[in-house]
Design an enzyme around this catalytic site. Structure first.
Site, PDB file in Angstrom:
ATOM      1  N   GLN A   1     101.315  35.818  51.237  1.00 48.19           N
ATOM      2  CA  GLN A   1      99.784  35.308  51.076  1.00 48.19           C
ATOM      3  C   GLN A   1      99.452  34.056  51.640  1.00 48.19           C
ATOM      4  O   GLN A   1      98.872  33.256  52.845  1.00 48.19           O
ATOM      5  CB  GLN A   1      99.279  34.996  49.622  1.00 48.19           C
ATOM      6  CG  GLN A   1      97.816  34.809  49.862  1.00 48.19           C
ATOM      7  CD  GLN A   1      97.530  34.754  48.530  1.00 48.19           C
ATOM      8  OE1 GLN A   1      97.072  35.653  47.937  1.00 48.19           O
ATOM      9  NE2 GLN A   1      97.008  33.409  47.499  1.00 48.19           N
TER      10      GLN A   1
ATOM     11  N   GLU B   1      92.645  28.203  53.157  1.00 48.84           N
ATOM     12  CA  GLU B   1      93.456  26.996  52.866  1.00 48.84           C
ATOM     13  C   GLU B   1      92.678  26.205  53.818  1.00 48.84           C
ATOM     14  O   GLU B   1      94.356  25.139  53.873  1.00 48.84           O
ATOM     15  CB  GLU B   1      93.693  27.639  51.628  1.00 48.84           C
ATOM     16  CG  GLU B   1      93.673  28.187  50.814  1.00 48.84           C
ATOM     17  CD  GLU B   1      94.335  28.522  49.476  1.00 48.84           C
ATOM     18  OE1 GLU B   1      95.692  28.311  49.930  1.00 48.84           O
ATOM     19  OE2 GLU B   1      94.851  29.034  48.291  1.00 48.84           O
TER      20      GLU B   1
ATOM     21  N   ASP C   1     104.285  32.197  48.851  1.00 51.10           N
ATOM     22  CA  ASP C   1     103.088  32.671  47.540  1.00 51.10           C
ATOM     23  C   ASP C   1     103.357  34.201  48.007  1.00 51.10           C
ATOM     24  O   ASP C   1     102.154  34.133  49.046  1.00 51.10           O
ATOM     25  CB  ASP C   1     102.729  31.663  47.606  1.00 51.10           C
ATOM     26  CG  ASP C   1     101.387  32.507  46.604  1.00 51.10           C
ATOM     27  OD1 ASP C   1     101.370  33.284  45.725  1.00 51.10           O
ATOM     28  OD2 ASP C   1     100.089  32.013  46.777  1.00 51.10           O
TER      29      ASP C   1
ATOM     30  N   GLU D   1     106.738  32.143  44.891  1.00 50.22           N
ATOM     31  CA  GLU D   1     105.854  31.915  44.298  1.00 50.22           C
ATOM     32  C   GLU D   1     105.238  33.010  44.024  1.00 50.22           C
ATOM     33  O   GLU D   1     104.980  34.325  45.410  1.00 50.22           O
ATOM     34  CB  GLU D   1     104.552  30.814  44.590  1.00 50.22           C
ATOM     35  CG  GLU D   1     103.438  30.635  43.277  1.00 50.22           C
ATOM     36  CD  GLU D   1     101.985  30.450  44.328  1.00 50.22           C
ATOM     37  OE1 GLU D   1     100.850  30.917  43.654  1.00 50.22           O
ATOM     38  OE2 GLU D   1     102.195  29.169  44.518  1.00 50.22           O
TER      39      GLU D   1
ATOM     40  N   ASP E   1     102.614  31.946  38.987  1.00 53.22           N
ATOM     41  CA  ASP E   1     101.187  30.950  39.011  1.00 53.22           C
ATOM     42  C   ASP E   1     100.739  32.302  38.478  1.00 53.22           C
ATOM     43  O   ASP E   1      99.776  31.905  36.725  1.00 53.22           O
ATOM     44  CB  ASP E   1     100.433  31.430  40.287  1.00 53.22           C
ATOM     45  CG  ASP E   1      99.609  31.229  40.071  1.00 53.22           C
ATOM     46  OD1 ASP E   1      98.681  31.123  39.626  1.00 53.22           O
ATOM     47  OD2 ASP E   1      98.636  31.510  41.536  1.00 53.22           O
TER      48      ASP E   1
ATOM     49  N   LYS F   1      97.159  25.403  37.580  1.00 54.50           N
ATOM     50  CA  LYS F   1      95.783  25.410  37.985  1.00 54.50           C
ATOM     51  C   LYS F   1      94.778  25.455  36.932  1.00 54.50           C
ATOM     52  O   LYS F   1      94.367  26.296  35.810  1.00 54.50           O
ATOM     53  CB  LYS F   1      95.345  26.090  38.934  1.00 54.50           C
ATOM     54  CG  LYS F   1      96.517  26.646  39.809  1.00 54.50           C
ATOM     55  CD  LYS F   1      95.871  28.095  40.297  1.00 54.50           C
ATOM     56  CE  LYS F   1      96.893  28.149  41.901  1.00 54.50           C
ATOM     57  NZ  LYS F   1      96.167  30.193  42.173  1.00 54.50           N
TER      58      LYS F   1
ATOM     59  N   ARG G   1      92.845  26.058  44.036  1.00 53.07           N
ATOM     60  CA  ARG G   1      92.047  27.593  44.393  1.00 53.07           C
ATOM     61  C   ARG G   1      91.878  27.079  46.324  1.00 53.07           C
ATOM     62  O   ARG G   1      91.519  26.603  46.362  1.00 53.07           O
ATOM     63  CB  ARG G   1      91.380  27.143  43.230  1.00 53.07           C
ATOM     64  CG  ARG G   1      91.926  27.443  41.425  1.00 53.07           C
ATOM     65  CD  ARG G   1      92.854  28.195  41.282  1.00 53.07           C
ATOM     66  NE  ARG G   1      92.739  29.382  41.858  1.00 53.07           N
ATOM     67  CZ  ARG G   1      92.741  30.104  40.825  1.00 53.07           C
ATOM     68  NH1 ARG G   1      92.680  29.640  39.524  1.00 53.07           N
ATOM     69  NH2 ARG G   1      93.152  31.387  40.901  1.00 53.07           N
ATOM     70  N   SER G   2      91.256  28.535  46.385  1.00 57.89           N
ATOM     71  CA  SER G   2      91.351  28.809  47.174  1.00 57.89           C
ATOM     72  C   SER G   2      89.665  28.403  48.116  1.00 57.89           C
ATOM     73  O   SER G   2      89.185  28.123  48.861  1.00 57.89           O
ATOM     74  CB  SER G   2      91.535  30.037  48.051  1.00 57.89           C
ATOM     75  OG  SER G   2      90.889  30.897  46.773  1.00 57.89           O
TER      76      SER G   2
ATOM     77  N   LYS H   1     100.223  21.946  45.114  1.00 56.33           N
ATOM     78  CA  LYS H   1      99.930  22.613  46.181  1.00 56.33           C
ATOM     79  C   LYS H   1      98.127  22.215  46.778  1.00 56.33           C
ATOM     80  O   LYS H   1      97.842  22.708  46.091  1.00 56.33           O
ATOM     81  CB  LYS H   1     100.160  24.109  46.014  1.00 56.33           C
ATOM     82  CG  LYS H   1     101.036  24.986  46.093  1.00 56.33           C
ATOM     83  CD  LYS H   1     101.022  26.365  46.088  1.00 56.33           C
ATOM     84  CE  LYS H   1     100.029  27.195  46.453  1.00 56.33           C
ATOM     85  NZ  LYS H   1     100.095  28.735  46.061  1.00 56.33           N
TER      86      LYS H   1
END
Length: 431
Positions: free
Chosen positions: A167, A209, A246, A289, A316, A341, A370-371, A392
């Site tokens: 990702q 992102e 990730d 991740e 995560d 998060k 977050r995205s 991040k």
């Protein structure tokens, strides 16, 4: 006393064009805090619930009017007259009012927006920056650090419409002297990568992102183009800049196998860990991740055994910022780092508890966006105020990502040497 006199909720838009919850907390004396809840794309199954309306006639079912009504109704009624500086008490009132394990009655998006807005209002009341107030709430007043950014410059998986399975491919400017220099290095690499991709006739459109999302033939190809860009930008891979992945492996975990359809390969659990280990031997990857599915605890034990002494293994979807699940991980020696998060757990107090627990166990804590984001930059203050050491928050474009970097620049300007940038020392297994 920082007396709460009003709480207001509203529906606003996030960076993906979906609604989210914004809250304001008003105090006596005219102090106001405002915050918005983010939203994820690849989500762990045990995350706190983001309450959506489900009314297909509005925003394709993604409206948040129910969550907003919960802010303006029961949450407001419960918090009026309370002290905004008593963060743990406020959060507990909302948790008790909800009464469910995953906040599915009021919505984690409603509770979180109010929780963060209250913290901002309290900081204003105290006449201090948010990061300083967070440090006090964390029991670590005056202890700050500028975070090493994990810059997501190349996207695959759920964050992009291409055939790359992993990702996120990230660069970390560990050789920088300070955050300002780290940001410049990241930006130069980002722009150089655009030229490299363009020169190869590849797409330079960006994912959620802000990272590029080209159609590459394999995950190794993604690493190769990043290496080329880093070196072309004038930096040394492994010294000035390290790499992080990730995998978001839960997204391609099917029937007990890891199906990398983009590469046409299928791995069993240990085989996929061995594949990742081989990548770390070819490139200076120092952090991975979600290298396995959130339910594959035996696989995580193997991955930690073969890589945990030298690679930061971040949970995560595995831990979802939840102290109960993190406790199990610590007791079983699973992973060595947690991604933090806010909206996975749904309140500032619970977020701080997860960071403290991780640090006490010798795990690192990586603060994350977050995205689906907004212009809210609270995570920048969280990273500095907890001295987490890593953040991040996406690539070097899209204002929803850059807002966090800009806030970090402002904070570093204020704090100077009181907030050191420690580079590689912040990353588990690299000190």
């Amino acid at each position: 006393m920082a007396k709460i006199i009003n709480v207001i909720g509203r529906e606003i838009m996030d960076s993906r064009g979906n609604p989210t919850v914004e809250a304001e907390v008003h105090l006596e004396g005219g102090f106001i805090g405002m915050a918005a809840a983010p939203s994820g794309a690849s989500t762990g199954s045990r995350e706190a619930l983001e309450l959506r309306d489900g009314d297909k006639s509005r925003y394709l079912g993604k409206g948040v009017l129910t969550a907003v009504a919960n802010v303006n109704g029961p949450i407001r009624a419960a918090l009026i007259g309370k002290d905004a500086t008593a963060q743990a008490e406020l959060d507990q009132i909302m948790i008790d009012l909800d009464g469910t394990e995953n906040k599915d009655k009021l919505g984690a998006n409603a509770i979180l927006a109010v929780s963060l807005a209250a913290a901002k209002a309290a900081a204003a009341f105290k006449g201090m920056p948010l990061y300083a107030h967070i440090a006090e709430l964390n029991g670590t007043p005056g202890q700050y650090a500028m975070p090493v950014p994990m810059m997501n410059i190349l996207n695959g998986g759920e964050h992009a419409d291409n055939n790359v399975d992993i990702q996120e491919f990230m660069v970390q400017p560990v050789g920088a002297k300070n955050f300002r220099e780290a940001l410049r290095m990241g930006a130069e690499i980002f722009h150089t990568l655009k030229k490299v991709l363009h020169g190869k006739g590849l797409s330079t459109s960006v994912g959620d992102e802000g990272g590029f999302a080209p159609n590459l033939s394999s995950n190794a190809d993604a690493l190769a183009v990043i290496k080329e860009a880093v070196e072309l930008a004038g930096y040394k891979l492994g010294t000035d800049v390290t790499l992080a992945l990730d995998c978001a492996a839960s997204e391609f975990y099917k029937d007990g196998k890891y199906d990398l359809s983009g590469e046409g390969k299928v791995f069993d659990s240990n085989g996929f860990s061995d594949f990742l280990k081989s990548l770390t031997e070819q490139y200076p990857i120092v952090s991975i991740e979600d290298g396995l599915d959130e339910s594959d605890w035996d696989g995580w034990a193997y991955q930690t055994k073969i890589m945990g002494d030298k690679i930061q293994l971040v949970g995560d979807d595995l831990f979802v910022t939840n102290t109960k699940i993190l406790t199990r991980g610590i007791e079983n020696g699973i992973a060595n780092s947690i991604l933090i998060k806010f909206n996975q757990i749904g309140s500032l107090t619970e977020t701080l508890a997860a960071i403290r627990m991780a640090k006490a166990a010798g795990y690192t804590a990586v603060i994350s966006h977050r995205s689906g984001e907004t212009e809210d930059s609270t995570i920048a203050d969280l990273a500095v105020g907890t001295a987490a050491g890593q953040i991040k928050t996406g690539s070097l474009c899209r204002s929803d990502r850059v807002a966090k970097y800009n806030q970090l620049l402002r904070i570093e300007e204020q704090l100077g040497e009181k907030a050191p940038y420690r580079g590689l020392k912040e990353i588990k297994g690299q000190a």
